[in-house]
Every structure is written in C-alpha cells, then in structure tokens.
Design a protein around this motif. Structure first.
Motif, short mmCIF file in Angstrom:
data_model
loop_
_atom_site.label_atom_id
_atom_site.label_comp_id
_atom_site.label_asym_id
_atom_site.label_seq_id
_atom_site.Cartn_x
_atom_site.Cartn_y
_atom_site.Cartn_z
N LEU A 334 -50.68 54.14 22.08
CA LEU A 334 -52.04 54.48 22.09
C LEU A 334 -52.74 53.52 22.85
N ALA A 335 -52.20 52.08 22.81
CA ALA A 335 -52.82 50.96 23.54
C ALA A 335 -52.86 51.10 24.97
N ALA A 336 -51.70 52.00 25.54
CA ALA A 336 -51.82 52.55 26.93
C ALA A 336 -52.98 53.36 27.35
N LEU A 337 -53.19 54.28 26.37
CA LEU A 337 -54.28 55.30 26.49
C LEU A 337 -55.72 54.72 26.49
N VAL A 338 -55.89 53.56 26.12
CA VAL A 338 -57.29 53.00 26.00
C VAL A 338 -57.84 52.86 27.36
N GLY A 339 -58.87 53.54 27.64
CA GLY A 339 -59.51 53.69 28.94
C GLY A 339 -58.93 54.89 29.73
N ASN A 340 -57.96 55.77 29.24
CA ASN A 340 -57.45 56.61 29.72
C ASN A 340 -57.78 57.91 29.01
N GLY A 341 -58.77 58.27 28.35
CA GLY A 341 -59.09 59.31 27.47
C GLY A 341 -59.35 58.73 26.13
N VAL A 342 -58.99 57.54 25.92
CA VAL A 342 -59.12 57.04 24.26
C VAL A 342 -59.93 56.06 24.47
N VAL A 343 -61.08 55.92 23.44
CA VAL A 343 -61.83 54.81 23.53
C VAL A 343 -61.47 53.88 22.58
N SER A 344 -60.92 54.09 21.49
CA SER A 344 -60.45 53.13 20.62
C SER A 344 -59.45 53.64 19.90
N PHE A 345 -58.66 53.00 18.94
CA PHE A 345 -57.79 53.44 17.71
C PHE A 345 -57.46 52.43 16.85
N ARG A 346 -56.90 52.71 15.69
CA ARG A 346 -56.61 52.13 14.65
C ARG A 346 -55.18 52.50 13.97
N THR A 347 -54.25 51.46 13.85
CA THR A 347 -52.99 52.08 13.29
C THR A 347 -52.42 51.13 11.94
N ARG A 348 -52.08 51.77 11.28
CA ARG A 348 -51.22 50.82 10.26
C ARG A 348 -49.95 51.76 9.86
N GLY A 349 -48.96 51.19 10.02
CA GLY A 349 -47.53 51.86 10.06
C GLY A 349 -47.72 53.05 10.89
N LEU A 350 -47.10 54.20 10.38
CA LEU A 350 -46.90 55.33 11.19
C LEU A 350 -48.34 56.36 10.99
N TRP A 351 -49.38 55.66 11.19
CA TRP A 351 -50.74 56.48 10.84
C TRP A 351 -51.56 55.75 11.93
N ALA A 352 -52.48 56.69 12.35
CA ALA A 352 -53.45 56.47 13.40
C ALA A 352 -54.55 57.47 13.62
N GLY A 353 -55.81 56.56 13.82
CA GLY A 353 -57.04 57.26 14.06
C GLY A 353 -57.36 57.13 15.58
N VAL A 354 -57.66 58.16 16.35
CA VAL A 354 -57.54 57.86 17.62
C VAL A 354 -59.10 58.29 18.17
N ASP A 355 -59.88 57.60 18.65
CA ASP A 355 -61.25 57.99 19.00
C ASP A 355 -61.05 58.39 20.46
N ILE A 356 -61.63 59.82 20.79
CA ILE A 356 -61.37 60.27 22.11
C ILE A 356 -62.67 60.03 22.95
N ASP A 357 -62.50 60.01 23.95
CA ASP A 357 -63.59 59.76 25.05
C ASP A 357 -64.38 61.30 25.07
N PRO A 358 -65.63 61.18 24.66
CA PRO A 358 -66.29 62.30 24.68
C PRO A 358 -66.25 63.34 25.99
N ALA A 359 -66.04 62.43 27.09
CA ALA A 359 -66.14 63.09 28.50
C ALA A 359 -64.89 63.97 28.52
#
Length: 410
Positions: A334-359
C-alpha cells in the motif's frame, strides 16, 4: 458496469436473475455489489456462474479463519448431530468448556454469551449501568457513558442514538439518553467528559467501520489509567479488531492494556454461526442476577462448540503471527501506491483502510472495478475501502489481490 453471468436452463443470465430476485423481495437496507456467491473455501469464493473471487473483506472480520475451515466445519458437523439448542433454561455439555476457554483467553473470570455484536454492546451498556448503580453508587437513572465520534457499535436504536453517522442515525429517534460523545483519540476531551455519574468509557481500540482509524500511540494506555483513577469501567469493543485481526489476540494488546469488559463477536463464530460475548471479572459481570438479562440462543450448544474451537485455534498464537507477517506485506504494497491512486492508508496487522484519490473514483467504484477483476472488497465513507483478508490467505494470493488493486488505480 458489466456483470459476469452464466445461464439457467432457460437461457436466463444466472447472476442477473439472482440479483433481480433478491432486489424484488428484500428490504433495501444494503447496497451489495452485484455478485451472487455460492461456495467458499479458504480465501476464495465462487459465484453462481463459476467465477472465482478473492475475498479481501472476510465478512468484516467474521471470517478471520477463512471459508469452510476444516477444523471448524468438523466441529460444527459433529455438534449438529448431537444437540443444537436448549435455551439457557438448562445447561448443556459444551457451555462450561467454552466459557472457561474464552475467559482464559481474555484473562477474565466470567463470560456472558450472546449472538450478535450489537447484542454484546447492548449487554455491556446494561452491565455498566447496573454496576454504576450497585457498585459505584450513581443515583438511579443518572448513569452516563462516554463514547467517541466516528464510532460503530451496531444498529439497535440505543446504539445508533450515540452515532454521529447520519445514515445510521437519521429517522430512528427518539433516542435513549445517557451518552456523552467526545472526539476519538482526544484524551483531554475524554477526561473532561467524565463526571461522578460516568459509569463507563465505551470505545473501539481501532475503528473498523470508520475506515480502520487507529488512535494516537498511548491513547489506550491513558484511557485505561483515567478509567482506573476515576472509578469508571473501560469497555473495549473488539468485535472487528479482536481475535487475531491486528496481529495480536486483541487490539488492546498492542498497548498492553486490559479493559474491564471485552466485547467480542464476528470471528468468535468462525464464520459459521453468530456468536458474541461480553467477558469481564466477577466484580463487574457479577452484578447481573437471574432474569435481568438473557438470550434464547445465546450460548447455544452449536455456538459454544464452534466458539471453543475458535479459542483453541487462537490460543497457539500462530494466526496472530501470520496476521503480523502478512500485514507487513500489506503495508509495504500500500505504501507503494501512495501518490498512485492512494492518498493515504492505515494498517494494523492484516487490516487496512485505504483512502482513494477522488480523481480515480469513489470507494464504491474502485470496489466494482476490483470485482470485475475477481477481488471482493468494501467501501466506507465515500472514498475509503477496507481490506481485511482472511488470516489464512496465502502470501501469493495476497500479492495477487494487491496487484489487482494497483491495476484498477492505474
């Protein structure tokens, strides 16, 4: 968008037909993706047309152990042949073992089994109020409970009454009084909200429905300290976060915190039956007397057999370690996707919230594109998607699923 379809014997598209039939006779309280699933094994599901999908939602963590786990299925099948329901008017031979094992897993003395997560939260509210009156000495009908913004604890009228989500709340009043809402993660606000009539602080150690929102480091430890100092119960809603999802047995474990009440559900039923529970010590749960709370199906033999097997699977720590290891892969990808469609994300263990670029699109649109590529996930709050693969997913399948996410964001 297109929908993968097969045909019935009359040439009718199978998926389209089943979606149409479901929509025609179902109250529209959900807006599911147009996929009709018929079989599941491990991290994979197959629809009515034979198309396979990688499950990256795991039933909101109810399927932490995947679909059709052989140990859990064997336990359920064996119990189905013996006894499935007695009501709590009688004791059955699976009850004591389940309660003892779950209590030991939590390091607590007593277990109060229920069915759904919302029932467990309601139970914790009732127990907290009764403890406040009988032990703390709060005047009758004056008990207050501190809750957090962005919370999701269920959908009963009491619970949605202290939600700040308009979709959950609007149109369902009037609501029960006695709840004080403070900003999630704001320790000063929480401390200021506590009065002599406060009986409990009810929070999620990680807010799942909110988009895997993780509080600041040390927040849970400070909440524990404040609750102890002010003689207030700390009730931790671990319904989504608990039972291995975050790489620890409980999300509170990441800060070495032990709440007064664990509120558990979802994964406790192994993806087979609804099982929930409130777990605490005798000085808290002991305030309940016969006839003051209950459930016909709560703690039924089938639920206890499956739940006991779940606890035994978690007791070794192997699944928690697996969630930690695979969670590191999830975080790196997910870190590799920040700036490539992902604005930000949060993970803890095998769980993530991924904020998508509205564009790129809404969370719903991204989930629809993932579905087309054979991956199932779920959006929340418009632009966020949640990823919660079964803990049994293979590393190869996890990488493949994240490859599909990268593809739909490119």
């Amino acid at each position: 968008m297109s929908i993968t379809t097969g045909t019935t014997g009359t040439g009718t598209p199978t998926t389209s037909l089943e979606v149409e039939r479901a929509e025609a006779r179902t109250a529209h309280n959900y807006h599911p993706l147009p996929v009709v699933l018929a079989h599941g094994e491990g991290a994979w599901m197959t629809d009515v047309d034979g198309k396979r999908f990688l499950d990256l939602l795991a039933g909101y963590s109810a399927l932490n152990f995947g679909h059709s786990h052989p140990r859990l299925l064997a336990t359920a099948h064996a119990q189905l042949d013996k006894l499935t329901l007695t009501s709590r008017a009688f004791i059955h031979d699976e009850f004591a073992d389940f309660c003892a094992a779950l209590g030991d897993l939590c390091g607590k003395e007593l277990v109060l089994p229920m069915n759904t997560g919302a029932e467990a939260v309601e139970t914790a509210i009732k127990v907290s109020r009764k403890w406040g009156y009988e032990v703390k000495g709060v005047p009758a009908d004056q008990a207050r409970i501190v809750v957090a913004t962005g919370n999701f604890h269920g959908r009963t009228t009491t619970i949605v009454g202290f939600s700040d989500d308009p979709d959950a709340r609007d149109g369902f009043g009037p609501f029960a009084p006695g709840f004080d809402m403070v900003q999630y993660g704001d320790l000063a606000a929480l401390e200021a909200a506590i009065t002599p009539d406060t009986v409990a602080v009810l929070i999620e150690p990680i807010q799942g429905e909110g988009g895997v929102i993780i509080p600041p480091e040390g927040y849970l430890r400070d909440v524990r300290e404040i609750c102890t100092r002010e003689n207030v119960l700390f009730a931790a809603d671990e319904i989504q976060a608990g039972l291995g999802r975050t790489g620890r047995t409980f999300a509170c474990d990441h800060e070495g915190v032990v709440p007064d009440l664990y509120i558990l559900g979802k994964a406790l039923g192994g993806g087979i039956v609804p099982v929930s529970a409130v777990v605490g010590n005798r000085d808290v749960l002991g305030v309940l007397k016969p006839g003051q709370h209950g459930s016909t199906f709560g703690g039924n033999p089938l639920a206890c057999a499956v739940g006991h097997e779940v606890v035994q699977m978690l007791a070794t720590g192997e699944l928690q370690d697996r969630a930690t290891e695979l969670g590191e892969i999830l975080r790196e990808r997910l870190a590799a996707l920040v700036g490539n469609g992902v604005v930000s994300f949060r993970t803890r263990g095998l769980w993530a919230g991924v904020d998508i670029d509205p564009a790129i699109g809404t969370g719903r649109q991204v989930c629809e594109r993932l579905m087309e590529r054979g991956v199932l996930a779920k959006d929340t709050h418009g632009s966020t998607i949640r990823l919660a693969p079964p803990l049994v997913i293979s590393e190869e399948d996890l990488h493949w699923g994240l490859d599909q996410l990268a593809a739909v964001l490119s």
